[in-house]
Write an enzyme that holds these catalytic residues in place. Structure first.
Site, PDB file in Angstrom:
ATOM      1  CB  SER A  23     -22.318  12.016  13.225  1.00 41.79           C
ATOM      2  OG  SER A  23     -23.249  11.751  14.063  1.00 41.79           O
ATOM      3  CG  ASN A 110     -25.407  15.882  25.059  1.00 36.65           C
ATOM      4  OD1 ASN A 110     -25.638  15.848  23.551  1.00 36.65           O
ATOM      5  ND2 ASN A 110     -25.621  17.174  25.354  1.00 36.65           N
ATOM      6  CG  HIS A 156      25.772  13.287  14.566  1.00 34.63           C
ATOM      7  ND1 HIS A 156      24.968  14.366  14.743  1.00 34.63           N
ATOM      8  CD2 HIS A 156      26.520  12.956  15.562  1.00 34.63           C
ATOM      9  CE1 HIS A 156      25.418  14.858  16.177  1.00 34.63           C
ATOM     10  NE2 HIS A 156      26.189  13.957  16.750  1.00 34.63           N
ATOM     11  CB  SER A 277       9.913   0.590 -10.542  1.00 34.89           C
ATOM     12  OG  SER A 277       9.915   1.635 -11.608  1.00 34.89           O
ATOM     13  CE  LYS A 283      14.258   1.628  -7.402  1.00 35.11           C
ATOM     14  NZ  LYS A 283      13.026   2.901  -7.445  1.00 35.11           N
ATOM     15  CD  GLU A 290       9.558   4.145   0.358  1.00 34.29           C
ATOM     16  OE1 GLU A 290       8.417   4.176  -0.615  1.00 34.29           O
ATOM     17  OE2 GLU A 290      10.681   3.920  -0.307  1.00 34.29           O
ATOM     18  CE1 TYR A 317     -21.382  16.127  21.802  1.00 30.00           C
ATOM     19  CE2 TYR A 317     -23.121  17.542  21.027  1.00 30.00           C
ATOM     20  CZ  TYR A 317     -22.211  16.452  20.856  1.00 30.00           C
ATOM     21  OH  TYR A 317     -21.884  15.866  19.522  1.00 30.00           O
ATOM     22  CD  GLN A 322     -21.808  15.273  13.883  1.00 30.70           C
ATOM     23  OE1 GLN A 322     -22.679  15.445  14.500  1.00 30.70           O
ATOM     24  NE2 GLN A 322     -21.500  15.640  12.644  1.00 30.70           N
ATOM     25  CE  LYS A 325     -19.434  10.488  18.065  1.00 35.74           C
ATOM     26  NZ  LYS A 325     -19.179  11.754  18.198  1.00 35.74           N
TER      27      LYS A 325
END
Length: 460
Positions: A23, A110, A156, A277, A283, A290, A317, A322, A325
């Protein structure tokens, strides 16, 4: 340095297996927390006479050296040592020799990793709360500027009633306040120390768990050692809150995207928060909004992923944990980045006030005002609703708005209409009269802004 757990094994794993199980590629992010927790642990071992004063001092000084190197980016980690804990122990051994091995007395990876994650989440939660406050202050400031800027309010995604733009922005201030409240409340469950729980059952050494908790600034300790090492509720809670924050930002993203389109033209984004663009030179795309809208999905994914990981795990554990994270680390980065983007984007956007004024003057969002007018003169609201609906139909068929409707047509619809109807239809008056508490009336919006300024410490 052999593997910490290697004594029972007769052969080494292949390198690719080590790499799959390691890890360190992501938990090296916890280097500061791991050293901080280790310093508290060694101080406790020394004060409880589990190690000598000299051993404790030597280990502490070695950890302090590693801490400085970490800050300067001078530490190198090796996948062979699996995780941040064993990498730190290996580096500490290189610094001070075999006495480094005593650091792990009365401790397991742990409870160590659980402690690291509690420390990490405490720091990041407080940072995110501060970033929310910064964004709220910007929203309140822009609301103050645009208290009397009117925009169509929608239901709406159809124009419903004209509202104050300031009122609209304050809705997000309120959403963010709930987010900050949830984060603040979650700190009660984050700020608990698992250190000293060992692998799952505590330890035979005469440790003082409350000393390490106090040293590390925790409010309490886990009362059950099994729960201490297996609890990831605080991470699930954070991811749930983070998902709600991103949902709120995604809703605002959608409005920013709509408002900046040519069809709406209510705002123009600063060039910093837009892109062009590669083929269409005209554009100006709201790409940052977004992206925030898109990144919301990855935070949701992290929440569902961790819930799924934990759903069938027996105590205590398991290596599956692991996987807690990377999703949390990613969500922290995503939420912080999104808040920073929105703070700058809203602060710098230009409101096209002529366009918004034209928008509320060229639609039927003042129709409810006519129904209220008739109801105030004694007509049952349902009947008033029908009368106004027919007036709207008349205007549509004649390509006019209610404010342009001849008075004779109003009188034909109901003799309760008087000449003051045109003042009633004025968008400014429509908004101003909605003066019920929490409404969009300008007086109410100013009161709300004053309250938020006081809460958020905004000086005039």
């Amino acid at each position: 340095m052999t593997k910490l757990w290697g004594g029972r094994f007769t052969k080494e794993a292949e390198a690719w297996v080590d790499e799959f199980g390691a890890s360190i590629g992501f938990d090296q992010k916890l280097v500061a927390q791991d050293i901080q927790g280790s310093m508290a642990h060694v101080a406790m071992l020394r004060s409880c006479n589990i190690i000598s004063e000299e051993e404790g001092r030597k280990i502490h000084d070695g950890l302090a050296t590693l801490e400085k190197k970490a800050v300067n980016g001078e530490l190198s980690f090796d996948v062979k040592y699996e995780d941040i804990h064993m990498n730190i122990e290996k580096l500490l051994t290189e610094e001070i020799g075999e006495v480094a091995g005593k650091l792990h007395t009365a401790r397991s990876r742990n409870d160590q990793v659980a402690t690291d994650m509690h420390l990490f989440m405490r720091e990041e939660t407080e940072t995110i709360i501060a970033m929310i406050r910064d964004f709220q202050r910007v929203l309140v400031s822009r609301a103050d500027e645009h208290t009397e800027t009117m925009i169509p309010g929608y239901t709406h995604l159809q124009r419903a009633q004209p509202i104050s733009m300031g009122h609209h922005l304050l809705a997000y201030v309120a959403m963010l306040e709930r987010d900050a409240d949830r984060l603040s409340d979650s700190l009660k469950r984050v700020n608990i120390s698992p250190l000293g729980a060992g692998a799952l059952a505590g330890t035979t050494f005469p440790i003082d768990r409350r000393q390490t908790a106090e040293t590390l600034g925790f409010d309490a300790i886990y009362e059950n050692s099994l729960d201490a090492v297996s609890d990831r509720d605080f991470l699930i809670e954070f991811l749930s809150i983070a998902s709600t924050i991103m949902m709120h930002l995604s809703r605002l993203s959608e409005e920013i995207i709509l408002w900046s389109s040519e069809e709406f033209s209510f705002i123009e984004l600063d060039d910093t928060f837009a892109t062009g663009s590669s083929i269409m030179p005209q554009k100006k795309n709201p790409d940052m909004a977004e992206l925030v809208r898109g990144k919301t999905g990855r935070v949701y994914g992290s929440l569902v992923s961790l819930l799924t990981t934990l759903k069938s795990l027996p105590l205590a554990y398991n290596k599956d944990m692991q996987e807690d994270k990377e999703g949390v680390f990613d969500a922290v980065v995503t939420v912080k980045g999104s808040l920073k983007i929105f703070t700058g984007m809203v602060d710098s956007m230009v409101v096209q006030e002529k366009t918004t004024a034209q928008a509320v003057s060229s639609d039927f969002s003042n129709a409810t005002e006519l129904a209220d007018y008739l109801a105030a003169k004694g007509m049952p609201f349902r009947e008033a609703h029908e009368v106004v609906g027919k007036l709207v139909l008349y205007c549509i068929e004649n390509d006019i708005v209610l404010a342009d409707c001849p008075f004779s047509v109003f009188r034909e619809a109901s003799d309760r209409f008087e000449e003051d109807i045109y003042e009633t239809l004025n968008p400014y008056q429509v908004v101003a009269r909605r003066n019920s508490e929490g409404g969009t009336g300008f007086t109410q919006v100013r009161k709300a802004i004053d309250r938020w300024k006081e809460r958020l410490g905004i000086s005039e």
